[in-house]
Design a protein around this motif. Sequence first.
Motif, mmCIF file in Angstrom:
data_model
loop_
_atom_site.group_PDB
_atom_site.id
_atom_site.type_symbol
_atom_site.label_atom_id
_atom_site.label_comp_id
_atom_site.label_asym_id
_atom_site.label_seq_id
_atom_site.Cartn_x
_atom_site.Cartn_y
_atom_site.Cartn_z
ATOM 1 N N GLY A 66 0.933 -1.138 0.138
ATOM 2 C CA GLY A 66 -0.009 0.100 -0.149
ATOM 3 C C GLY A 66 0.762 1.355 0.018
ATOM 4 N N PRO A 67 0.065 2.396 -0.121
ATOM 5 C CA PRO A 67 1.022 3.730 -0.174
ATOM 6 C C PRO A 67 1.867 3.952 1.014
ATOM 7 N N ALA A 68 1.590 3.299 2.276
ATOM 8 C CA ALA A 68 2.707 3.437 3.509
ATOM 9 C C ALA A 68 4.062 2.946 3.092
ATOM 10 N N TYR A 69 4.311 1.963 2.208
ATOM 11 C CA TYR A 69 5.682 1.277 1.897
ATOM 12 C C TYR A 69 5.729 1.598 0.498
ATOM 13 N N SER A 70 5.085 2.477 -0.449
ATOM 14 C CA SER A 70 5.292 2.769 -1.800
ATOM 15 C C SER A 70 6.803 3.085 -2.396
ATOM 16 N N ALA A 71 7.376 3.767 -1.377
ATOM 17 C CA ALA A 71 8.786 4.316 -1.853
ATOM 18 C C ALA A 71 9.859 3.258 -1.541
#
Length: 259
Positions: A215-220
């Motif tokens: 999800g977005p929390a770990y997207s990087a």
Amino acid sequence: LVLISVDSDPKSMIGTAGSFKTCHPALLHAASLLPSTSISESPSQATIFTAKQVVAKRVFFRKGEGKKRHRFSKEDELGKTLDEANCLYWATCLMSLVYIFVDEMIETKTVKATIADQVPRLRLVHAAVAIPDNTSDHTGVAAYLLEERIEGKFVKYINNNSAVPAHHLRGFEEKIGLFLCFSQHVQHRLTNEVVYLSDFQGSGNLLTDCQVMTGPAYSANFGEGNCTEAFHAFKSTHKCNFYCHAFGMQPFSSTATDV
């Protein structure tokens, strides 16, 4: 230190360029290995240094007219290469998680004994990041991702933004595709819906270039291929198949279609 020869001539490139990397023939010079990296005969201690043949992958980006390939700066190239290695590390761990689950179900006879023969035994290629020892010479400061060379027909089992097998699969390749979709289901469930793998590809029992999906929390954390939209759609796009049913995985919804 290890001496590595890489044929970086574009004419010698293995296959066509992917979305993020080019692939080149490489050679590890065994005589240069230190005792700590000596070649072991034990399968449990296999590493990139035990591989019979290796390739060197190098990251790139496209820009300008015709979207030509360009190389990153030294610092950015190393960061992108480490992202790729991180995905391989996580992919190895997440596939190990699947096989721990599968083997426990088989050993405890929770599933039929005949199911064991239906389970493909796959693994990620051994890999390592190669960083030049002498970075003062800016003509040869490329960072490479070294991997075991995969021989045979290269197969894409599941696309990066997909939770179903590629449509072209037939026979044993289709069985591998279904097992990998089941693996996504297991990973999604056992990580409390935090992460799973996609973009499965390889040949024989070897996989490479899997994409970690979050999800977005770990997207990087896992490179540009981490498609959060596909991750959020997983519950509605995954279709439980033979393996899901055999190992007791529950469908996410009543709308999921069996395969």
